[in-house]
Every structure is written in structure tokens, then in C-alpha cells.
Write an enzyme that holds these catalytic residues in place. Sequence first.
Site, short mmCIF file in Angstrom:
data_model
loop_
_atom_site.label_atom_id
_atom_site.label_comp_id
_atom_site.label_asym_id
_atom_site.label_seq_id
_atom_site.Cartn_x
_atom_site.Cartn_y
_atom_site.Cartn_z
N HIS B 70 26.32 35.43 50.62
CA HIS B 70 26.69 34.14 51.19
C HIS B 70 26.11 33.92 52.58
O HIS B 70 26.12 34.83 53.40
CB HIS B 70 28.22 34.05 51.34
N LYS B 270 36.71 28.46 45.54
CA LYS B 270 35.30 28.11 45.49
C LYS B 270 34.91 27.55 44.13
O LYS B 270 33.85 26.95 44.00
CB LYS B 270 34.46 29.34 45.77
N ARG B 331 40.65 39.75 43.83
CA ARG B 331 40.47 39.50 45.26
C ARG B 331 41.74 39.91 45.98
O ARG B 331 42.84 39.59 45.51
CB ARG B 331 40.21 38.03 45.53
N ILE B 355 40.31 40.97 52.91
CA ILE B 355 38.86 40.75 52.77
C ILE B 355 38.65 40.35 51.32
O ILE B 355 38.29 41.16 50.47
CB ILE B 355 38.06 42.05 53.08
N CYS B 421 17.76 53.70 27.69
CA CYS B 421 18.55 52.49 27.42
C CYS B 421 17.54 51.37 27.21
O CYS B 421 16.89 50.92 28.14
CB CYS B 421 19.48 52.18 28.58
N CYS B 423 17.78 48.17 25.97
CA CYS B 423 18.04 46.78 26.38
C CYS B 423 17.75 46.60 27.87
O CYS B 423 17.18 45.59 28.28
CB CYS B 423 19.50 46.41 26.12
N CYS B 463 21.94 53.44 22.71
CA CYS B 463 21.70 54.54 23.66
C CYS B 463 22.95 55.25 24.15
O CYS B 463 22.87 56.23 24.87
CB CYS B 463 20.95 54.02 24.88
#
Lengths: 415, 480
Positions: B70, B270, B331, B355, B421, B423, B463
Site C-alpha cells: 500500500h 476497504k 485482522r 496492526i 511441482c 503446476c 506432486c
Amino acid sequence: MSGVARRTVDVAVVGSGPSGLVAARRLAAAGADVVVLEREAAPGGVPRHSAHTGYGLRDRHRLMTGPAYAARLAEEADAAGATLRTEATVTGWAGPRALAVTSPAGLEELDAGAVVLATGARERPRPARLVAGDRPMGVVTTGLLQQLVHLHDRLSASRAVVVGAELVSWSAVLTLREAGCATVLMTSEHDVAEAPAPLRWLGPRALGVPLATRTRVARILGRGRVEGVEVVDTRSGARSQVACDLVVFTGSWRAEGELARTAGLQVDPASGAPVVDTELRTSAPGVFAAGNLVHPVDTADVAALGGAHVADAVRRWLEAPALPPRGVALAAEAPLAWVAPTVLRPGDRPPPRRRLLAWSTEARALAAVRLTQDGREIARRRLPWAVSPGRVLRLPAGLLDAVDLAGGPVRLTLD
Amino acid sequence: MAEGAAPGAATATSPAAGGVPTYDVAVVGAGVVGCAVARELAGFDLSVALLEARDDVGDVTSKANTAIWHTGFDASPGTLEARLVARGWQLLGDYAEATGIPLERTGALLVAWDDEQRDALPGLERKARENGYERCEIVDAERVYALEPALGPGARGGLVVPDEGIVCPWTTTLALALDAQARGTAVRLGHHVDGVEVGATHTRLVTSAGPVDARWVVGAAGLGADHLDRAFGHERFTVTPRRGQLLVFDKLARRLVDRVVLPVPTAKGKGVLVSPTVYGNVMVGPTAEDLADRRATGTTEEGLAGLLARSEGLVPALADEELTATYAGLRAATEHRDYVVEVDAAQRYLCLGGIRSTGLTSSMALGEHVAALLADAGVELTPRTDLPPPPAMPPIGEAQRRPYADAERIAADPDYGRVVCFCERVTRGEVRDALASPLPPSDLGGVRRRTRATMGRCQAFFCGAEVAAMLVEGARGGAR
Ligand SMILES: Cc1cc2nc3c(=O)[nH]c(=O)nc-3n(C[C@H](O)[C@H](O)[C@H](O)COP(=O)(O)OP(=O)(O)OC[C@H]3O[C@@H](n4cnc5c(N)ncnc54)[C@H](O)[C@@H]3O)c2cc1C
Ligand SMILES: Cc1cc2nc3c(=O)[nH]c(=O)nc-3n(C[C@H](O)[C@H](O)[C@H](O)COP(=O)(O)OP(=O)(O)OC[C@H]3O[C@@H](n4cnc5c(N)ncnc54)[C@H](O)[C@@H]3O)c2cc1C
């Protein structure tokens, strides 16, 4: 880019499952320079992980275990002169028929006269099915389950819930049993289980597996390790919880179609499969597709026979790389989710095994297939067997005889 | 006791009797904030311990967020949060360049979907300026679609925020933790702080793995910040977890979204955004649900269904793409609208609380702020001149040169050409490196956060077994 090796080859086959190996064997036997690229450490595709018997019926006319079948197909391709490369992952395209390959030997661009995509299919994992809850350990697909048990001998669970009641779901039950894990519940969202009748009746009884139809797994319980699932009865909305330490999401197949997408091939959104004609040509010249990638999923022998079929189309393309004539599109309509092949062109052979493959989302005890073109019914046929979701529906290609190859799109549905 | 200490780092003193390790500062909690604070403080002549309840760093909120870097353009002007997000943006951007943390300067586009929202755009632009951010630009609907052609119908206008971006939260936390460790911080995992005994010169932290003494204690306990605060006798705030559920779409959807697409914020938060991820996926979320249970990191049927419907409204073509993952994070919201940062000099304790939704961005600024507050409180901070270079993090971002596509790396070590892996195109060499790192993963989730292995569209269909086997072998190798 520096450090990238460039090679040319007549045919590049991506994937060494049954379809890729058989295509490679046949093309190599006909004198073509063929390279098979396989990302795993050994060739063979899915059968390599599938220790039970049930392979080879239609193509070899005998039953074999998956690993034996995979080994045999790989030996034959090798003996015919195809180059089998393992630990070679195709990561993308470097040109219309050029593949970008990563292997321990480095980066490579393989420019081929023709490309056969034979990358198979995979089961939809939990997120794609939107199952809520935390993300504990102990949530797997059949594919992972079989690798854990057969390739790595590593499974610590005693009570499993198997989500789905397709053929592969029973394969999961067998694997669990072998690993000493009980299947405490099998769920199906359909009215009746998807597997064929004998299994549907014998399975629960012989294996002692309780089956809940019209049941959806809505939530995974547990934080560090799975503790259970919350299931919903889709008729009454009633909820209940089932204790377990493993959840196996089975079936609900999706084509492993990343390369088809990144090549910009036309893709069927319902299956993720590249759109092919009856010669197994994709929408890009010189790029072909076979096996479960085009029909997620059928059995290995059907994939193998598709590999044989595509080989002949590839051979003709190598001899005379000409664009095929315009064709007529075939589209599936509800309750059919998809059909393959979907492009019919004048002069082309019938599809592999003279069968159209389709997928129904509904069960029908008695059903007929109906084809319409330009607003008219052109063919209708009673099916001698029941239609079941979660299992491929094989339809005789003779149905297509009535199609006007100069006409409009053809629609296929169930009555 | 001070294993891992770099030459020149202040080491913990072990009082003769009892052998309780003693540090100048103990940081409680190894989320992104605690790791950033420990790294900052270890840049001075101090002995630092980082105490974490879990078996890995960054295993709580710092691993499950929206991963937006941000600018702080939409923060409440004048708050500590506004100041630290703006400063953190700068610090994290520079640090990502120095360490190779995946970070993409995609920019953001805030979209107004009705006239009322469009009328709110000038206010948002003004607010950005009050926050010291000058580069917002109001655009019309035509420009919105020129920038993001895949957006659904109905956009009335937008606000371009060119400096927002996306970042890898896992690598960020790990880089800060590895850097702290290289600077001599004693990283103590599996140490849940259960109580504190404040003494005349030291505080004894009673942990699940034995006592630790420290002159100063910095609380960076995220969802547990209020509990730690109470242990010091305060009644300042209560954490109310606010859950955010998220959907992650297949990589093949990445072409649909070029930048962070934000909604107009409302009083409730938000709102739901659509964003590319540094791993090359598209993410939609988060929800905002106030809960009581601090461990409720599960998704819900309603939450997922709501987000799916929202996705298809925002970017209709997402309806044809597969979901690769769903997850939820909590959060650490409180009754205060700003961060709760308080110094209790008498007890030599500094509290970092609340925070909640910007901590990934502000973490390094919080580190600086903590150092300044400690200096004010009389802690002598002598910068070290012998600091090790910052860690070089593995390039797990799609915009970086991944090992599978790096001819030189493969030539030097063929294990970078062995894709395990498929993908996510993670190689054996990368998994091996993660297992051999000074902060190795403790489970499959830890491997995933360090390498991306198993987080792709097949979710380990192909995998999972191989990666699990490497983890077990790696653990055995480590024990030897
Ligand atoms: C659990 C289970 C049980 C089954 N039981 C039976 C049974 O009893 N009898 C039966 O007949 N069938 C069975 N099947 C079905 C059968 O395995 C498949 O039909 C068959 O394997 C399909 O072959 P294929 O060639 O299309 O692809 P696959 O066998 O899926 O092979 C595809 C190959 O392509 C490779 N590949 C993919 N992408 C890339 C890339 N980018 N680069 C390089 N390589 C790539 C893959 O690694 C893989 O090896 C079962 C399937 C499952 C999952
Ligand atoms: C849905 C969602 C979206 C978000 N999006 C963004 C975003 O886009 N950009 C952004 O910048 N930020 C975002 N955030 C915010 C960001 O994720 C957080 O602010 C940040 O991760 C907080 O870090 P932390 O270190 O304070 O907390 P945490 O990561 O929770 O770390 C706290 C640590 O303390 C440990 N701990 C707690 N109690 C004790 C104890 N008693 N003893 C020992 N250890 C203890 C915990 O185990 C944990 O590891 C988002 C958050 C959420 C939930």
C-alpha cells in the site's frame, strides 16, 4: 535467450501416458523421428501409480496391473525407436509447433513438424469444489492418495470419507483398504451412485462401504489435521457431521490443458479439453491431441487406442501438411456437459473406436440420444444402458451418418 | 546459547545459575511485524531474541492476507498508521530490491460502480494529498476499460493510484527473519509466552519452552497482543478478529487483470478487491466479518459463494476459470481506529497492537518507529558497523527469473532443472534449498510458503507425495 539448446524433430509427443506412448510407438515404427517428453521420472502416466488390475482390456485383450501395463507400453515405444525423455517438462511454447522444455540437461526449444498433446487429466481438488472450512492436513485427491500409497508407501489415516462415487472413487476405496484405512462414508451428489451397476450394488456390500447419495460435503472440520466433514442432504437440507482423519476428493475430472490454453487452442470450457475433430486435430495446424486430455476421463485402453488413431493423422500431416477442409461443429446440450470430438469434416475417418464420448450431468435409467441440425432432428437412438453422471458415455459414431457436412452446427442431447 | 550469532553481534549473557538466557530485548511474536522489529533492533549493539509460539515464522496473519503493497493513499490522515504505511511502502520497496522479495509495481485502479461512488472520487484524491500522496488521477469510464478491459459492465469512473503494488507476504516475513537471524537474533520457535514476571532490571518471560529473561520486551503478538498487554497489567484494548476470506483463481486468469482493482472504501472497510498475485494468479477478496474466535481461519459456504458471485460481477470472464485456492486470514482489529503503539518505560515494555490491515506494508516502518521509541525511553542504540548483507531470497515471483527457466542455474546444478511441482514449476533444487536454509520449514505449509510447491491448480494431485517425501528426508537429514 542464451543457453537454450535448439533441436528439430518430426514429432514431439507431450506426455507418456498410454495415449502418448502408443502414438509414439506407431509413428516411430512408421519411420518418424519421435521424441516423447515426460515430466515425471519414469514413463507410463497415471497407470504407473495404479497398482490394481483393470488395464489393457480393449487394446491388448487381457487384464494387467497399471504398472505392468505402463512398463509394457514404454518398452514397446522404445523398441520401435521413439526417444523417451523423462524429467522433461514442457513449460510453454516457443513457436507454433515449438516447445519450451526444462530438464536437468538445461533449457531446450524443440521445434517439431507435428505436436501431439497427451497430457491427461486430473481430479478437481477441494478449492475448485468450493468446500469451506480450515485447511488441515489430510485432504487429498485419488491421484495423490495412490502416489502416497504406491510410490511412497506413506499414509497415516484410519478413517476416510471418499467424496464421489465414480469408478475412480472405488479405486480409491481399494487403495485405502490396502493401506489399512477404512472408508467410513462415500458420498455422491447424485440420486444414484455414478459407478456402473455391478459396482454400485456390489461395492457397498462387498467392501462394506456406506454410500450416501444426494449428499454434498460442505465443510472440512479440524485445523491441524482433518477431524471430520460436514455433509448436507441436498433434498432436506439436513446437516450432519462425520468423523474422519482423511478426505479423498475423487473424480470430477478436468483436462490437464495448460499447454492447450497457452497455445491459444480452442478449448471446451466445460471440460478444459482442446476442441478436436475426428482425426484428433486441434484448432492449430499440426497440433494434435489424444487421450484423457480430450475426454476427461475414460479408461487407459481407450486412451491408448486414441493414441493409435492420432498417429495415422499425424503421419498424413507430415507427408502433406495441408489445412483440413471446413467442418461442422458438434455441440453438447444439457444434460450433456461435453462431447468429443466436436468437429466433423468431409473425408475424415470416424472418431477412434467409432465412438463419440460424452459426459452427462444427470442420471437416466432410460435414455435416448438425439442429434439436431438446422432445427431438424437428424438422428435419435435409444440407449441400451442407463446413463450415469461421473462416467463417460460412449455413443456409436454411426449416429453421425445423417449429418450434412455442408450444413449448420449439430446439437447432441439426451431425451 | 547464542547460536546463529553473527560475528560482532551482541550475544546473550547467561547468568551463572540456572542458565536462563538473557537478552537486551525480547520480541514476542514472529509475524512480519515482529521479524521487522527484531531485524531493526539487531542492527544496533543489542542482543535480541525473537520468541514465537508456532513452529515457523509468519504462520498466522502474515501468511494469509491480500498482499497489497500500500501507498497509504486512503489511510486516515494524521494517524500513526497513515505515516507508517507511507514510510513502510518506501522501506519495503527498497528492501525488496535488495533481497529479491517478489514485488511488482502494478499500480491500482479504484473503480466507482455508481454515481454516488463516482462523486466520492474527488474526496479520495484530496485525502490522498493530505496523506502526502500526490500521484492519484481521476479517470472516466472509458479510461477505466482501457486500463482493465476485462472488467464487468457498469463502471462510472475511477481513480488511478500508480504506486500501489503487490508483494509476496511469505518471502517478506522470511527475509526479515533470516536477516534478523544473520544479525545475531536468537530466533526461538515453539516458545509461547504464557506469562511475564517484571523484575527490577529484567523481565522473565515464562514460555512453553522454558524461561527467557530480557531487559526490554516488545510485544508484536498480533491476535494475542491484548493478552500480552494484560499480562503487563494494562487494560487498553481488546482484539476482535475480523476475518477476511479470499479466492485465488488459476494462473490462466492472470491475463484478465493487470493491476490491483479496488472498490470505493466504505465505513465497513476497504471492500472486495481483485488483484493479480506475484505468483501469477488472480485473487478476489477479502470479506470483513467480526468474530469472537481468534482461531477461526476457516472459510464459510456463504463467504465463498458471496465472493464467487462478486468475482463474476467484477470480471465476468473469471466464471470460466478454475479456483486454485480459498483461504481466510484474521485482522487483529481493536476498538481503536489507529495502531496501538504504547511505551511503558517503567516496566521496559513496548506494545504493538491493532496492526490489522496494513501491517505487511508498514512492518519495516514499525521497526524504525520502535527503535526511535526505545531510544527516547533511554535505551542506548549504537548502530553496528559490521552488519551482514541482506539475505538473497529465492525468486518465487512470476515476474522474476525462476530457476526452471534459468539456463545458467540449471547448468551449474541440474536439480534446478528437475521440476517436482509441475503446476507451479518448482524444482527439486528449490525444495532442497528451503529444507537446508537456516530457518527450514516445519511442515508442508512451510515448504509451500518458501517455494510455492503444491499450491497450484492440482493441489498436489501430481506432486504432493514427492514433496512430502523430500520433507521427511530433509527432516531426517537435518537431525543427523
Ligand atoms: C485412480 C485411477 C484409477 C484408474 N483405474 C483404471 C483402470 O483400472 N483401468 C483403466 O483402463 N483405466 C484406469 N484409469 C484411467 C487411466 O489411468 C487413464 O485413462 C489413462 O492413464 C489416460 O492416459 P493418457 O495417456 O490420456 O494420460 P495420462 O496417463 O494421464 O498421462 C499423461 C502424462 O502426461 C504427462 N504430462 C502432462 N503435462 C506435461 C508437460 N507439460 N510436460 C511433460 N509431461 C507432461 C504427465 O506427467 C503424465 O505422465 C484410472 C485412473 C485413475 C486416476
Ligand atoms: C484478510 C487480510 C488482508 C490483509 N491485506 C493486507 C494488505 O493487502 N497489505 C498489508 O500491508 N497488510 C494486509 N493485511 C494486514 C497484515 O496481514 C497484518 O497487519 C500483518 O500480517 C500483521 O503482522 P503481525 O506480525 O502483527 O501479526 P501476525 O502475523 O499474526 O504475527 C503475530 C505472531 O505472534 C505470535 N504470538 C501471539 N501470541 C504469542 C505469545 N503469547 N507468545 C509467542 N508468540 C505469540 C503468533 O503466533 C504470530 O506468529 C491484511 C490482513 C488480513 C487478515
